[in-house]
Design a protein around this motif. Structure first.
Motif, PDB file in Angstrom:
ATOM      1  N   ALA A  31     -10.750  22.781 -36.268  1.00 57.54           N
ATOM      2  CA  ALA A  31      -9.776  23.660 -35.628  1.00 57.54           C
ATOM      3  C   ALA A  31      -9.945  25.110 -36.069  1.00 57.54           C
ATOM      4  O   ALA A  31      -9.657  26.030 -35.305  1.00 57.54           O
ATOM      5  N   THR A  32     -10.397  25.323 -37.276  1.00 59.60           N
ATOM      6  CA  THR A  32     -10.521  26.691 -37.789  1.00 59.60           C
ATOM      7  C   THR A  32     -11.942  27.220 -37.703  1.00 59.60           C
ATOM      8  O   THR A  32     -12.228  28.280 -38.253  1.00 59.60           O
ATOM      9  N   LYS A  33     -12.826  26.522 -37.008  1.00 63.30           N
ATOM     10  CA  LYS A  33     -14.202  26.971 -36.876  1.00 63.30           C
ATOM     11  C   LYS A  33     -14.238  28.266 -36.066  1.00 63.30           C
ATOM     12  O   LYS A  33     -13.533  28.423 -35.087  1.00 63.30           O
ATOM     13  N   ASP A  34     -15.076  29.200 -36.480  1.00 65.58           N
ATOM     14  CA  ASP A  34     -15.173  30.507 -35.834  1.00 65.58           C
ATOM     15  C   ASP A  34     -15.779  30.353 -34.440  1.00 65.58           C
ATOM     16  O   ASP A  34     -16.901  29.870 -34.304  1.00 65.58           O
ATOM     17  N   PRO A  35     -15.083  30.772 -33.375  1.00 67.42           N
ATOM     18  CA  PRO A  35     -15.611  30.605 -32.017  1.00 67.42           C
ATOM     19  C   PRO A  35     -16.776  31.538 -31.697  1.00 67.42           C
ATOM     20  O   PRO A  35     -17.531  31.275 -30.775  1.00 67.42           O
ATOM     21  N   GLU A  36     -16.935  32.618 -32.440  1.00 69.90           N
ATOM     22  CA  GLU A  36     -18.019  33.560 -32.193  1.00 69.90           C
ATOM     23  C   GLU A  36     -19.132  33.399 -33.223  1.00 69.90           C
ATOM     24  O   GLU A  36     -19.787  34.370 -33.605  1.00 69.90           O
ATOM     25  N   ARG A  37     -19.378  32.190 -33.632  1.00 70.40           N
ATOM     26  CA  ARG A  37     -20.295  31.942 -34.724  1.00 70.40           C
ATOM     27  C   ARG A  37     -21.730  32.355 -34.431  1.00 70.40           C
ATOM     28  O   ARG A  37     -22.408  32.874 -35.284  1.00 70.40           O
ATOM     29  N   GLY A  38     -22.221  32.158 -33.210  1.00 71.18           N
ATOM     30  CA  GLY A  38     -23.615  32.459 -32.904  1.00 71.18           C
ATOM     31  C   GLY A  38     -23.831  33.832 -32.302  1.00 71.18           C
ATOM     32  O   GLY A  38     -24.948  34.169 -31.938  1.00 71.18           O
ATOM     33  N   SER A  39     -22.794  34.631 -32.202  1.00 70.66           N
ATOM     34  CA  SER A  39     -22.918  35.912 -31.510  1.00 70.66           C
ATOM     35  C   SER A  39     -23.824  36.896 -32.254  1.00 70.66           C
ATOM     36  O   SER A  39     -24.511  37.687 -31.635  1.00 70.66           O
TER      37      SER A  39
ATOM     38  N   VAL B 191     -31.286  38.986 -31.309  1.00 69.14           N
ATOM     39  CA  VAL B 191     -32.389  38.675 -30.394  1.00 69.14           C
ATOM     40  C   VAL B 191     -32.468  39.720 -29.283  1.00 69.14           C
ATOM     41  O   VAL B 191     -33.558  40.180 -28.932  1.00 69.14           O
ATOM     42  N   ILE B 192     -31.322  40.114 -28.739  1.00 71.10           N
ATOM     43  CA  ILE B 192     -31.312  41.124 -27.681  1.00 71.10           C
ATOM     44  C   ILE B 192     -31.863  42.449 -28.196  1.00 71.10           C
ATOM     45  O   ILE B 192     -32.674  43.106 -27.529  1.00 71.10           O
ATOM     46  N   TRP B 193     -31.455  42.855 -29.399  1.00 72.94           N
ATOM     47  CA  TRP B 193     -31.967  44.110 -29.977  1.00 72.94           C
ATOM     48  C   TRP B 193     -33.473  44.013 -30.231  1.00 72.94           C
ATOM     49  O   TRP B 193     -34.205  44.976 -30.015  1.00 72.94           O
ATOM     50  N   ALA B 194     -33.940  42.860 -30.690  1.00 70.12           N
ATOM     51  CA  ALA B 194     -35.374  42.693 -30.952  1.00 70.12           C
ATOM     52  C   ALA B 194     -36.172  42.814 -29.658  1.00 70.12           C
ATOM     53  O   ALA B 194     -37.226  43.470 -29.626  1.00 70.12           O
TER      54      ALA B 194
END
Length: 66
Positions: free
Chosen positions: A23-31, A37-40
């Motif tokens: 329930a407390t897992k961060d929803p934006e974990r992979g952002s 990757v986008i910057w690279a």
């Protein structure tokens, strides 16, 4: 009887801990990874354009020497 009560208590505590963790897992974990990757990709594209421009400039100057 105590063994059954201890087992049920341990099971309940484990289930509660699992529910709280999910329930407390961060929803934006992979952002952050996606942003990196986008910057690279953007940096690689810019470097490619610069290398292409320098290569064309050098070839034009070399053609003038001949």
């Amino acid at each position: 009887m105590y063994y059954l009560a201890a087992t049920l208590h341990t099971l309940g505590v484990q289930m509660r801990d699992t529910a709280i963790r999910k329930a407390t897992k961060d929803p934006e974990r992979g952002s952050v990874t996606i942003e990196n990757v986008i910057w690279a990709v953007a940096v690689i594209a810019i470097v490619g354009i610069v290398v292409l421009a320098i290569t064309n400039f050098v070839r034009d100057k070399a053609a003038e020497i001949r």
